[in-house]
Design a protein around this motif. Structure first.
Motif, PDB file in Angstrom:
ATOM      1  N   GLN A 154      29.306 -40.665  17.119  1.00  0.00           N
ATOM      2  CA  GLN A 154      28.747 -40.067  18.329  1.00  0.00           C
ATOM      3  C   GLN A 154      27.243 -39.789  18.157  1.00  0.00           C
ATOM      4  N   PRO A 155      26.445 -40.840  18.094  1.00  0.00           N
ATOM      5  CA  PRO A 155      25.013 -40.698  17.766  1.00  0.00           C
ATOM      6  C   PRO A 155      24.233 -39.776  18.697  1.00  0.00           C
ATOM      7  N   LEU A 156      24.623 -39.688  19.964  1.00  0.00           N
ATOM      8  CA  LEU A 156      23.868 -38.825  20.875  1.00  0.00           C
ATOM      9  C   LEU A 156      23.948 -37.354  20.459  1.00  0.00           C
ATOM     10  N   GLN A 157      25.032 -36.959  19.813  1.00  0.00           N
ATOM     11  CA  GLN A 157      25.141 -35.574  19.371  1.00  0.00           C
ATOM     12  C   GLN A 157      24.124 -35.237  18.286  1.00  0.00           C
ATOM     13  N   TRP A 158      23.700 -36.237  17.533  1.00  0.00           N
ATOM     14  CA  TRP A 158      22.766 -35.989  16.434  1.00  0.00           C
ATOM     15  C   TRP A 158      21.336 -35.770  16.915  1.00  0.00           C
ATOM     16  N   VAL A 159      21.030 -36.187  18.145  1.00  0.00           N
ATOM     17  CA  VAL A 159      19.653 -36.002  18.630  1.00  0.00           C
ATOM     18  C   VAL A 159      19.483 -34.723  19.436  1.00  0.00           C
ATOM     19  N   THR A 160      20.539 -33.925  19.548  1.00  0.00           N
ATOM     20  CA  THR A 160      20.435 -32.693  20.339  1.00  0.00           C
ATOM     21  C   THR A 160      19.340 -31.758  19.827  1.00  0.00           C
ATOM     22  N   PRO A 161      19.312 -31.370  18.537  1.00  0.00           N
ATOM     23  CA  PRO A 161      18.246 -30.479  18.077  1.00  0.00           C
ATOM     24  C   PRO A 161      16.876 -31.139  18.114  1.00  0.00           C
ATOM     25  N   ILE A 162      16.847 -32.456  17.934  1.00  0.00           N
ATOM     26  CA  ILE A 162      15.568 -33.166  17.993  1.00  0.00           C
ATOM     27  C   ILE A 162      15.049 -33.184  19.425  1.00  0.00           C
ATOM     28  N   SER A 163      15.946 -33.327  20.392  1.00  0.00           N
ATOM     29  CA  SER A 163      15.545 -33.287  21.801  1.00  0.00           C
ATOM     30  C   SER A 163      14.894 -31.952  22.136  1.00  0.00           C
ATOM     31  N   ASP A 164      15.447 -30.867  21.621  1.00  0.00           N
ATOM     32  CA  ASP A 164      14.866 -29.550  21.882  1.00  0.00           C
ATOM     33  C   ASP A 164      13.428 -29.475  21.379  1.00  0.00           C
ATOM     34  N   THR A 165      13.178 -30.038  20.196  1.00  0.00           N
ATOM     35  CA  THR A 165      11.829 -30.026  19.635  1.00  0.00           C
ATOM     36  C   THR A 165      10.901 -30.929  20.443  1.00  0.00           C
ATOM     37  N   ILE A 166      11.414 -32.054  20.904  1.00  0.00           N
ATOM     38  CA  ILE A 166      10.593 -32.968  21.712  1.00  0.00           C
ATOM     39  C   ILE A 166      10.148 -32.285  23.009  1.00  0.00           C
ATOM     40  N   VAL A 167      11.069 -31.595  23.665  1.00  0.00           N
ATOM     41  CA  VAL A 167      10.726 -30.895  24.908  1.00  0.00           C
ATOM     42  C   VAL A 167       9.601 -29.897  24.664  1.00  0.00           C
ATOM     43  N   ALA A 168       9.611 -29.244  23.507  1.00  0.00           N
ATOM     44  CA  ALA A 168       8.624 -28.212  23.200  1.00  0.00           C
ATOM     45  C   ALA A 168       7.285 -28.763  22.727  1.00  0.00           C
ATOM     46  N   SER A 169       7.252 -30.036  22.265  1.00  0.00           N
ATOM     47  CA  SER A 169       6.023 -30.517  21.625  1.00  0.00           C
ATOM     48  C   SER A 169       5.480 -31.842  22.148  1.00  0.00           C
ATOM     49  N   VAL A 170       6.288 -32.627  22.841  1.00  0.00           N
ATOM     50  CA  VAL A 170       5.834 -33.938  23.336  1.00  0.00           C
ATOM     51  C   VAL A 170       5.880 -33.922  24.861  1.00  0.00           C
ATOM     52  N   PRO A 171       4.740 -33.967  25.531  1.00  0.00           N
ATOM     53  CA  PRO A 171       4.728 -33.894  27.002  1.00  0.00           C
ATOM     54  C   PRO A 171       5.465 -35.069  27.643  1.00  0.00           C
ATOM     55  N   SER A 172       6.074 -34.803  28.790  1.00  0.00           N
ATOM     56  CA  SER A 172       6.726 -35.860  29.560  1.00  0.00           C
ATOM     57  C   SER A 172       5.671 -36.674  30.274  1.00  0.00           C
ATOM     58  N   ASP A 173       5.953 -37.979  30.452  1.00  0.00           N
ATOM     59  CA  ASP A 173       5.006 -38.819  31.207  1.00  0.00           C
ATOM     60  C   ASP A 173       5.407 -38.928  32.668  1.00  0.00           C
ATOM     61  N   GLY A 174       6.491 -38.247  33.050  1.00  0.00           N
ATOM     62  CA  GLY A 174       6.910 -38.208  34.444  1.00  0.00           C
ATOM     63  C   GLY A 174       7.465 -39.509  34.977  1.00  0.00           C
ATOM     64  N   ALA A 175       7.845 -40.422  34.096  1.00  0.00           N
ATOM     65  CA  ALA A 175       8.321 -41.728  34.554  1.00  0.00           C
ATOM     66  C   ALA A 175       9.700 -42.044  33.967  1.00  0.00           C
ATOM     67  N   ALA A 176      10.617 -41.120  34.035  1.00  0.00           N
ATOM     68  CA  ALA A 176      11.953 -41.357  33.499  1.00  0.00           C
ATOM     69  C   ALA A 176      12.674 -42.429  34.311  1.00  0.00           C
ATOM     70  N   PRO A 177      13.415 -43.340  33.661  1.00  0.00           N
ATOM     71  CA  PRO A 177      14.205 -44.335  34.391  1.00  0.00           C
ATOM     72  C   PRO A 177      15.223 -43.644  35.304  1.00  0.00           C
ATOM     73  N   ALA A 178      15.661 -44.381  36.337  1.00  0.00           N
ATOM     74  CA  ALA A 178      16.576 -43.813  37.316  1.00  0.00           C
ATOM     75  C   ALA A 178      17.844 -43.265  36.672  1.00  0.00           C
ATOM     76  N   GLY A 179      18.331 -43.923  35.646  1.00  0.00           N
ATOM     77  CA  GLY A 179      19.559 -43.484  34.999  1.00  0.00           C
ATOM     78  C   GLY A 179      19.434 -42.164  34.272  1.00  0.00           C
ATOM     79  N   CYS A 180      18.211 -41.715  34.037  1.00  0.00           N
ATOM     80  CA  CYS A 180      17.995 -40.465  33.304  1.00  0.00           C
ATOM     81  C   CYS A 180      17.687 -39.299  34.229  1.00  0.00           C
ATOM     82  N   ARG A 181      17.528 -39.540  35.485  1.00  0.00           N
ATOM     83  CA  ARG A 181      17.168 -38.439  36.379  1.00  0.00           C
ATOM     84  C   ARG A 181      18.362 -37.548  36.634  1.00  0.00           C
ATOM     85  N   ALA A 182      18.127 -36.257  36.605  1.00  0.00           N
ATOM     86  CA  ALA A 182      19.211 -35.283  36.816  1.00  0.00           C
ATOM     87  C   ALA A 182      19.685 -35.352  38.247  1.00  0.00           C
TER      88      ALA A 182
END
Length: 207
Positions: free
Chosen positions: A179-207
């Motif tokens: 279940q590789p997606l579970q391993w990026v959960t803590p890394i995702s939290d750090t990315i949100v805090a330190s790497v700005p979004s470019d505002g161009a998420a693919p359609a499949g990723c939009r909430a």
């Protein structure tokens, strides 16, 4: 004529009278005692056996949060030169990464500690500043803690790369970690805090 009366006989029992037992009685009592003791022991043993568990308790199985043995040697990683802005962003990301990803402890890397990180054995690796993949409407993209990841399956690992950030971050998860997606959960939290979004998420990723 004086009559002579018969002497009075004291009919009270004498001390110790009645306590003596004939040999046959004493032998029967001894035999009963010898039989009763083993029977008591046997009954106690049967009772204990019924109360005791049939088999010893098994040792606890390792879980996702149980620390596993791992190497502590540096993990070989490349460190291509980064432009000024990605270098700043990657330095901020790596400095805030957790010491552990689930039960995998962080390990040193052979190159680029300001843009690379590694965890566990086999090593789960984090690379910052690489090329962002081009995705289309049919691509496998997943949102994990507000970060959009593109998943690419390799023969020995699942490679997950961000596709909604100013600077791309790639996490390589060995196939031995399910279940590789579970391993990026803590890394995702750090990315949100330190790497700005470019505002161009693919359609499949939009909430």
């Amino acid at each position: 004529m004086t009559s002579t009366s018969a002497p009075e006989v004291d009919q009270r029992p004498t001390k110790g009278a009645g306590r003596a037992k004939d040999p046959a009685t004493r032998k029967a009592a001894l035999i009963a005692t010898l039989v009763a003791v083993p029977v008591t022991v046997v009954v106690a043993g049967i009772t204990f056996a019924r109360l005791a568990p049939d088999t010893p308790a098994a040792a606890p199985s390792p879980t996702a949060t149980t620390a596993r043995a791992q190497a502590t040697t540096p993990v070989e990683m490349a460190a291509p030169a980064l432009d000024a802005r990605p270098a700043v962003v990657c330095r901020a990301l790596v400095s805030q990464l957790p010491d552990s990803v689930r039960e995998l402890r962080q390990r040193p890397v052979t190159a680029g500690p300001e843009q690379n990180a590694a965890y566990g054995d086999p090593a789960l690796t984090v690379t910052c500043g690489g090329a962002e993949p081009t995705v289309d409407a049919t691509a496998d993209v997943w949102t994990v803690n507000k970060v959009c990841w593109y998943a690419e399956q390799k023969s020995d690992a699942t490679v997950l790369t961000t596709v909604d950030r100013e600077t791309a971050v790639t996490v390589t998860v060995p196939l031995s970690y399910e279940q590789p997606l579970q391993w990026v959960t803590p890394i995702s939290d750090t990315i949100v805090a330190s790497v700005p979004s470019d505002g161009a998420a693919p359609a499949g990723c939009r909430a």
